[in-house]
Write a protein that holds these residues in place. Structure first.
Motif, short mmCIF file in Angstrom:
data_model
loop_
_atom_site.label_atom_id
_atom_site.label_comp_id
_atom_site.label_asym_id
_atom_site.label_seq_id
_atom_site.Cartn_x
_atom_site.Cartn_y
_atom_site.Cartn_z
N THR A 1 21.38 -4.43 4.40
CA THR A 1 22.63 -5.16 4.61
C THR A 1 22.86 -5.49 6.09
O THR A 1 23.98 -5.74 6.51
N ASP A 2 21.78 -5.50 6.89
CA ASP A 2 21.91 -5.86 8.30
C ASP A 2 22.14 -7.37 8.42
O ASP A 2 21.70 -8.15 7.56
N THR A 3 22.79 -7.77 9.50
CA THR A 3 22.93 -9.20 9.77
C THR A 3 21.59 -9.72 10.29
O THR A 3 21.01 -9.14 11.21
N VAL A 4 21.10 -10.78 9.68
CA VAL A 4 19.80 -11.32 10.08
C VAL A 4 19.90 -12.84 10.25
O VAL A 4 20.77 -13.48 9.67
N GLN A 5 19.00 -13.37 11.07
CA GLN A 5 18.89 -14.83 11.19
C GLN A 5 17.70 -15.26 10.36
O GLN A 5 16.63 -14.65 10.43
N ARG A 6 17.91 -16.31 9.58
CA ARG A 6 16.83 -16.78 8.70
C ARG A 6 16.58 -18.26 8.94
O ARG A 6 17.53 -19.02 9.13
N THR A 7 15.32 -18.63 8.87
CA THR A 7 14.97 -20.05 8.79
C THR A 7 14.42 -20.27 7.39
O THR A 7 13.42 -19.66 7.01
N ILE A 8 15.14 -21.07 6.63
CA ILE A 8 14.71 -21.33 5.25
C ILE A 8 14.14 -22.74 5.18
O ILE A 8 14.82 -23.70 5.53
N ARG A 9 12.91 -22.81 4.74
CA ARG A 9 12.21 -24.09 4.70
C ARG A 9 12.97 -25.10 3.82
O ARG A 9 13.34 -24.80 2.70
N GLY A 10 13.20 -26.25 4.40
CA GLY A 10 13.89 -27.31 3.65
C GLY A 10 15.40 -27.17 3.65
O GLY A 10 16.09 -28.05 3.15
N MET A 11 15.89 -26.05 4.19
CA MET A 11 17.35 -25.85 4.18
C MET A 11 17.94 -25.75 5.58
O MET A 11 19.03 -26.23 5.83
N GLY A 12 17.22 -25.11 6.50
CA GLY A 12 17.72 -24.98 7.87
C GLY A 12 17.76 -23.54 8.34
O GLY A 12 17.11 -22.66 7.79
N ASP A 13 18.56 -23.36 9.42
CA ASP A 13 18.69 -22.03 10.04
C ASP A 13 20.02 -21.40 9.63
O ASP A 13 21.05 -22.07 9.64
N PHE A 14 19.96 -20.12 9.35
CA PHE A 14 21.15 -19.45 8.84
C PHE A 14 21.32 -18.07 9.48
O PHE A 14 20.35 -17.44 9.86
N VAL A 15 22.58 -17.67 9.57
CA VAL A 15 22.88 -16.26 9.87
C VAL A 15 23.34 -15.65 8.56
O VAL A 15 24.22 -16.20 7.89
N GLU A 16 22.70 -14.55 8.19
CA GLU A 16 23.04 -13.94 6.89
C GLU A 16 23.70 -12.59 7.12
O GLU A 16 23.14 -11.72 7.78
N VAL A 17 24.91 -12.45 6.58
CA VAL A 17 25.60 -11.16 6.64
C VAL A 17 25.60 -10.56 5.23
O VAL A 17 25.41 -11.28 4.26
N ALA A 18 25.80 -9.28 5.16
CA ALA A 18 25.76 -8.64 3.85
C ALA A 18 26.75 -7.49 3.78
O ALA A 18 27.18 -6.96 4.82
N SER A 19 27.13 -7.16 2.57
CA SER A 19 28.03 -6.03 2.37
C SER A 19 27.58 -5.27 1.12
O SER A 19 27.31 -5.88 0.08
N PRO A 20 27.46 -3.97 1.23
CA PRO A 20 27.01 -3.20 0.05
C PRO A 20 28.07 -3.12 -1.03
O PRO A 20 29.27 -3.17 -0.74
#
Lengths: 247, 402
Positions: free
Chosen positions: A114-133
Motif C-alpha cells: 500500500t505504498d505510494t508509487v509512481q507508475r508509467t502505464i503503457r498507452g495510458m500515461g504517468d500516474f501516482v498511485e496511492v493505496a489504503s488497506p
C-alpha cells in the motif's frame, strides 16, 4: 505621459522594485502552490482510498462485488482520479475501472503493498498511485491512480491564475507609480517654465501661473520667491526694492 | 366522508378512482434503448388487455415513464421524482444493474412510505440480498444462475478455459463474479478478461478487447454486456479469428444484437454460429406454452408502440422478443398482485399480496412462488442459439460446440 528627467530614474527604480517583488512573489507562489496542491491531491486521493476501504468492508464480506464496483465507479473522474482497483488479501482483482483491461504493469506488480508509487502505464500515461488497506490489509486494499498529467495541468492552471494576478498587480502598480510621479512632477515643470519666463525679462502672464503662485507647498513658495527675485534689480541686495523691473 | 378520505389517501399513493400508477425509469433513448422499449412494449401488451377489459377494480393500470438512458444519475433523479412528486404506487419495469444498484438506497430512504421495486430487468445481486433485498421483488433468474449454467455447460463439454468480456460497471462485475464463482466450483479461474465502457456503440472498435482475450487462449467467452457492444465484440472476434463459443446473458437483448449483426454483415451466419445466449424466459416461438401463446396473441392484438414521448422514429420495434416476453410476464404477475391487494390498494398491503403468490402459473411451465425468504419468482435458465436467423433453444451443447 511625459515624465520629467528628474523623475525618470525614480520611475525606473519603481519598475525594477515592482518587478523584483513580482518575480520573487511568483517564484515563491509557484513553489508553494505546486507542492501544496500536489500534496492536497495526494492527500485527497488517500482520503478517497480510505473512504472506499472503510465502505468496502461489509460489501466485500457480503461478497457483493457489483455494489463494490458501483461504489468505485462514483469516484473515478473526481480530483484527478484516473483509475481505481480493489484487490483481496491474496492480490486477486475484485473490482476495477480499467478499459479495455487491467494493464500488465499493474498485474505484474505487488498489489498487496500500500505504498505510494509512481507508475508509467503503457498507452495510458504517468500516474501516482496511492493505496489504503481494507481491514488493516486482511481483506485487501484499495488503490487509486492519479493522472500526473491531469494533476500537473490543474496545478499549472492554479499557478497561472496566481501569476496572472501578480502580473495585473505589477502593471497596475507601474501605471500608478508613473501617474503619481507625473502628478508630483507637474508643479516642478510649471515652476521651471515660470522661472524661464521670468529669466527672459519680459512681461509674464501672471494668470497662467496663478495656480502655481497660490500653491501652499514648496513649489508655491519657490514660485513666489522667484517672483520676488524678479522684482529686485540686484538679487545680492535683497530687501532693496528697485521699482518696476526693467523692460 | 369516509370514502372521500380513503380516496384522497389512496390518491396519495398513486391510486385514484380511475387509475393506478406505476413508475418506470428505464433506457428509452441511447444505445440501450431497445431494452427499455421492448420491456415496456411487452408490459403494455398485457396492461392494455386489462385496461380494455375495464381495468382492475375499475382502474386502468398506467405506467409513468422517465428515460434514464441506462445511466445511474438520471435513474436516481427520475426515481426521486417518481417517489416524491408523482407519488406512484410502486416502481415497475426498471432496466439495468448500474441504474438499479444506485436506486436501491432511495427505497431504503423512503422505507416508511413502503415503496417496492417490482421485477427489474436485471439479474444482479444487490436487489436480491441484504441490505436492499427487502425493498424489491424479482421475477427473473439471477445472473449468478445464468452464468453458472453457462459455465457448467461449457466445462461439461471440455471448454474449461473461459474468458470474460464485460461492461465496466456494476452489471459487468455482477456477471464477472458469477463466472468466477461458477469456475471456482471446478477449481478453475477466469483465464482472461476485457472490459468496455457502458454506452459503447456497435460502430466502436473492440479489437483491443479481442486481442486481450485472444492472448489468454480461451475455449469459450462469456459476455456480460448490452447488445450494441456485444455485437461489436462478436463481429471483431470473428473477424480476428477468435473462433470460440461466445455466450451472452439475457440482459444483452438477443434480437437487437442479432439485428445489428444481420444488418451489417453479408454472411451473418459466419458470425452467429459461435453465438449462444442464455435467457430467463422460454422461447417466444414455443407455442406449446399457454403463456407464450397469450403473449403472441396480445402482442398482435394490441401492437404496443414506442412511448410517444420517446419515439424519434429511428427505432424499429420487434414483433416478438425475449425482452418483451419478459415485460409481458412481469405485467401479468404485477396485475395478479394488484388484484390481490384488493379494491382499496395501499403500498403497505403490497408485500403481503406478493407473499400470497404461491405456485402461481404464468403459463410458461414454471410456477411462481414468493415468501419472506424467497423474493425471486423464477429460477429456470434457457439456452439459445441462432438458426435460420432466429434464436432457438439449444438442445445439444456437445454437438454444437465440440
Amino acid at each position: 505621459m511625459k515624465i520629467t528627467k528628474l523623475f525618470q530614474k525614480t520611475v525606473f527604480g519603481i519598475i525594477a522594485l515592482f518587478g523584483l517583488i513580482g518575480i520573487s512573489t511568483s517564484v515563491l507562489s509557484i513553489n508553494a502552490v505546486d507542492s501544496h496542491l500536489f500534496r492536497e491531491y495526494e492527500s485527497n486521493s488517500k482520503g478517497n482510498a480510505r473512504t472506499i476501504a472503510n465502505s468496502s468492508v461489509d460489501i466485500i464480506l457480503n461478497r457483493d462485488l457489483s455494489t463494490l464496483q458501483s461504489l468505485i465507479d462514483q469516484f473515478v473522474g473526481n480530483e484527478g482520479i484516473s483509475y481505481i482497483y480493489i484487490t483481496n488479501e491474496s492480490g486477486e482483482f475484485l473490482a476495477h475501472t480499467f478499459v479495455p483491461g487491467i494493464p500488465q504493469s499493474i498485474i505484474d506488480s505487488d498489489v498487496t503493498k500500500t505504498d505510494t508509487v509512481q507508475r508509467t502505464i503503457r498507452g495510458m500515461g504517468d500516474f501516482v498511485e496511492v493505496a489504503s488497506p481494507i481491514l488493516a490489509g486482511v481483506a485487501g486494499a484499495v488503490h487509486i491512480g492519479m493522472d500526473l498529467k491531469s494533476v500537473s495541468m490543474k496545478i499549472q492552471a492554479a499557478i497561472g491564475a496566481q501569476v496572472y494576478l501578480i502580473a495585473i498587480v505589477f502593471f497596475i502598480g507601474i501605471f500608478a507609480a508613473i501617474w503619481f510621479v507625473n502628478f508630483a512632477s507637474k508643479p516642478i515643470e510649471m515652476l521651471q517654465s515660470y522661472a524661464v519666463d521670468l529669466a527672459k525679462h519680459e512681461p509674464v502672464d501672471q494668470e497662467k501661473y496663478r495656480k502655481l503662485l497660490e500653491r501652499k507647498d514648496e513649489a508655491g513658495d519657490l514660485a513666489r520667491l522667484y517672483q520676488y527675485f524678479s522684482t529686485v534689480s540686484d538679487p545680492n541686495k535683497l530687501g532693496e526694492p528697485s521699482g518696476t523691473p526693467s523692460a | 366522508m369516509g370514502s372521500k378520505l380513503l380516496g384522497q389517501a389512496s390518491h396519495l399513493e398513486g391510486v385514484s378512482d380511475t387509475e393506478i400508477v406505476l413508475g418506470t425509469s428505464a433506457a428509452f433513448r441511447g444505445p440501450s434503448r431497445g431494452l427499455g422499449i421492448e420491456l415496456y412494449r411487452g408490459s403494455m401488451a398485457y396492461f392494455s388487455h386489462i385496461n380494455e377489459q375495464g381495468g382492475l377494480f375499475g382502474r386502468n393500470i398506467v405506467l409513468k415513464l422517465y428515460d434514464d438512458g441506462y445511466q445511474p444519475d438520471p435513474a436516481v433523479t427520475n426515481t426521486t421524482r417518481l417517489m416524491v412528486e408523482d407519488d406512484v404506487f410502486a416502481l415497475f419495469g426498471y432496466v439495468g444493474t448500474p441504474t438499479v444498484t444506485r436506486v436501491l438506497p432511495l427505497l431504503k430512504k423512503f422505507q416508511d412510505r413502503k415503496f417496492m421495486l417490482m421485477f427489474p430487468f436485471t439479474g444482479a445481486q444487490p436487489q436480491r440480498e441484504f441490505p436492499y433485498g427487502d425493498f424489491a421483488f424479482n421475477l427473473r433468474a439471477s445472473y449468478r444462475q445464468e452464468t453458472e449454467g453457462l459455465v457448467d455447460n461449457f466445462v461439461g463439454i471440455g471448454r474449461d478455459r473461459i474468458g470474460v468480456f464485460y461492461q465496466a460497471d456494476a452489471y459487468g462485475r455482477s456477471g464477472w463474479e458469477g463466472v468466477r464463482n461458477a469456475l471456482a466450483k471446478y477449481n478453475l479461474n477466469i483465464v482472461g478478461e476485457a472490459t468496455y465502457r457502458r454506452g459503447t456503440k456497435f460502430t466502436s472498435n473492440l479489437r483491443d478487447q479481442v486481442e486481450i482475450l485472444k492472448a489468454s487462449q480461451p475455449k469459450a467467452i462469456v459476455c456480460i454486456g448490452a447488445y450494441a457492444a456485444c455485437a461489436a465484440f462478436l463481429r471483431d472476434a470473428i473477424d480476428r479469428e477468435l473462433q470460440v463459443p461466445i455466450a451472452n446473458v439475457s440482459f444483452v437483448g438477443s434480437e437487437n444484437l442479432l439485428k445489428l449483426i444481420d444488418d451489417s454483415q453479408e454472411n451473418s451466419g459466419d458470425y452467429t454460429k459461435f453465438l449462444v445466449n442464455s435467457q430467463v424466459v422460454p422461447s417466444y416461438t414455443d407455442d406449446t406454452l399457454p403463456g407464450v401463446v397469450e403473449y403472441d396473441s396480445f402482442m398482435e392484438q394490441y401492437a404496443p408502440e414506442v412511448p410517444v414521448e420517446f419515439d424519434d422514429e429511428q427505432y424499429a420495434t420487434f414483433d416478438r422478443s425475449f425482452v418483451s416476453l419478459e415485460g409481458f410476464l412481469n405485467a401479468k404477475l404485477m396485475t395478479e398482485i394488484l388484484r390481490r391487494v384488493g379494491p382499496s390498494p395501499t403500498r403497505a398491503d403490497l408485500e403481503s399480496a406478493v407473499f400470497s403468490i404461491n405456485e402461481f402459473d404464468l403459463g410458461i411451465g414454471e410456477s411462481v412462488s414468493f415468501s419472506a425468504n424467497r423474493r425471486q419468482g423464477l429460477d429456470r435458465v434457457y439456452y439459445t442459439v441462432v438458426q435460420d436467423g432466429v434464436f432457438v433453444p439449444l438442445r445439444d451443447w456437445k454437438g454444437s460446440f465440440t
